[in-house]
Each structure stands twice: as structure tokens, then as C-alpha cells.
Design an enzyme around this catalytic site. Sequence first.
Site, short mmCIF file in Angstrom:
data_model
loop_
_atom_site.label_atom_id
_atom_site.label_comp_id
_atom_site.label_asym_id
_atom_site.label_seq_id
_atom_site.Cartn_x
_atom_site.Cartn_y
_atom_site.Cartn_z
N LYS A 40 0.84 -1.21 0.00
CA LYS A 40 0.00 0.00 0.00
C LYS A 40 0.87 1.25 0.00
O LYS A 40 0.36 2.36 0.07
CB LYS A 40 -0.91 0.02 1.22
CG LYS A 40 -1.87 -1.15 1.32
CD LYS A 40 -2.80 -0.93 2.50
CE LYS A 40 -3.30 -2.21 3.09
NZ LYS A 40 -4.06 -1.97 4.33
N LYS A 75 2.43 2.54 2.27
CA LYS A 75 2.11 3.36 3.46
C LYS A 75 2.98 2.89 4.62
O LYS A 75 2.94 1.71 4.99
CB LYS A 75 0.64 3.16 3.88
CG LYS A 75 -0.38 3.88 3.05
CD LYS A 75 -1.77 3.98 3.68
CE LYS A 75 -2.49 2.71 4.00
NZ LYS A 75 -3.92 2.91 4.36
N1 C2G Z 1 -12.94 3.89 6.67
C1 C2G Z 1 -14.18 4.52 6.79
N2 C2G Z 1 -14.23 5.86 6.95
C2 C2G Z 1 -13.08 6.59 7.00
C3 C2G Z 1 -11.83 5.95 6.90
C4 C2G Z 1 -11.78 4.58 6.74
O1 C2G Z 1 -15.24 3.86 6.75
N3 C2G Z 1 -13.18 7.95 7.14
C5 C2G Z 1 -12.93 2.43 6.49
C6 C2G Z 1 -12.26 2.00 5.18
O2 C2G Z 1 -13.18 2.10 4.09
C7 C2G Z 1 -11.87 0.56 5.49
C8 C2G Z 1 -11.57 0.60 7.01
O3 C2G Z 1 -12.17 1.82 7.52
O4 C2G Z 1 -12.98 -0.30 5.25
C9 C2G Z 1 -10.08 0.61 7.30
O5 C2G Z 1 -9.52 1.70 6.61
P1 C2G Z 1 -7.91 1.71 6.43
O6 C2G Z 1 -7.28 1.45 7.73
O7 C2G Z 1 -7.56 2.94 5.65
O8 C2G Z 1 -7.67 0.40 5.53
P2 C2G Z 1 -7.17 0.36 4.02
O9 C2G Z 1 -5.87 1.06 3.93
O10 C2G Z 1 -8.31 0.82 3.18
O11 C2G Z 1 -6.86 -1.21 3.81
O12 C2G Z 1 -7.38 -5.61 2.16
C10 C2G Z 1 -8.06 -4.40 2.47
C11 C2G Z 1 -7.09 -3.37 2.98
O13 C2G Z 1 -6.32 -3.88 4.05
C12 C2G Z 1 -7.83 -2.11 3.42
#
Ligand code: C2G
Length: 138
Positions: A45, A47
Site C-alpha cells: 500500500k 504506506k
Molecule cells: N474507513 C471509513 N471511513 C473513513 C476511513 C476509513 O469507513 N473515514 C474504512 C475504510 O473504508 C476501510 C476501514 O475503515 O474499510 C479501514 O480503513 P484503512 O485502515 O484505511 O484500511 P485500508 O488502507 O483501506 O486497507 O485488504 C483491504 C485493505 O487492508 C484495506
Amino acid sequence: MKKIITYGTFDLFHIGHLNLLKRSKSLGDYLIVGLSSDEFNLAEKNKQTVICYEDRKQILEALRCVDLVIPENNWEQKISDVQEFKIDTFVMGHDWMGKFDFLSPYCEVCYLPRTEAISSSEIKRHIHTTPGTMYGRI
Ligand code: C2G
């Protein structure tokens, strides 16, 4: 018992993460979270996590709505996770809309609305650009 799974980094844990996890749990009885490892985040990612995996894991395990945390080490593990844990529903925020439809032969796939105007990257940017001020979602 209806089993739900979702995946994510959950770095700098914030209300958007909590809303997603609570909404996911409300769809069933048992919520598993696939928590991205530090290595997976960096390699796949692009990140660098701020909070290490072990600490992010303990934060999630302390939540009433989370029943089990497992590591997410690669993109390919979802089908075997769904089969191994006998998952009924896979949930992700709608920023991933369509990306995990390949799971539909194995379980229900559900994309939930994201919480507006907050993200770990926004928080990092805010701290960098306006130190000493609150992060206002409105
Ligand atoms: N999320 C949300 N609202 C936000 C931020 C995040 O609903 N303001 C949700 C994202 O859509 C996701 C979850 O919280 O479903 C986790 O977000 P992240 O930690 O950013 O995960 P991500 O980097 O999207 O990784 O295999 C899937 C990946 O591991 C997802």
C-alpha cells in the site's frame, strides 16, 4: 452465529475506523478483523504505518465490537480466510466498491458508506501543516 470479516490498517485509529467496525458488527454476531501488517502496508500500500502492528492489534482487541484480530499479510489470503473462519459476510468501506466482488461465490460482500472528512493521511497532513490545532471534520 453470523460471522463478519473486514480488513484494514487502522493506523492512527479514528472515528471513521470505529464507525466501520461498529457497522460491520451490527451485521452479525462475531467480527473478525484482518489487520494489515507493517510489512504489507509498506510493500503493497506504499504506506509506512505510524503505530506498529502489535499496538494497532491491542487497540482493536480492546473494542467491544471486535471478537478476533488476525494478520493481513497479503492481498491473496481473503478467500482462504473466508473459508477457514466460515465467514458469512465480508465488509469494506465503499472506497473499495467492487474491488472484492470476487469473494461473492464464498460469502456475502458488503460495502458500507465511509465516514466523511477523516482519514489517517488527513490527520497526518493536519498535524504537519497546522500543528497545535484541532482536526475539525466539519
Ligand atoms: N474507513 C471509513 N471511513 C473513513 C476511513 C476509513 O469507513 N473515514 C474504512 C475504510 O473504508 C476501510 C476501514 O475503515 O474499510 C479501514 O480503513 P484503512 O485502515 O484505511 O484500511 P485500508 O488502507 O483501506 O486497507 O485488504 C483491504 C485493505 O487492508 C484495506
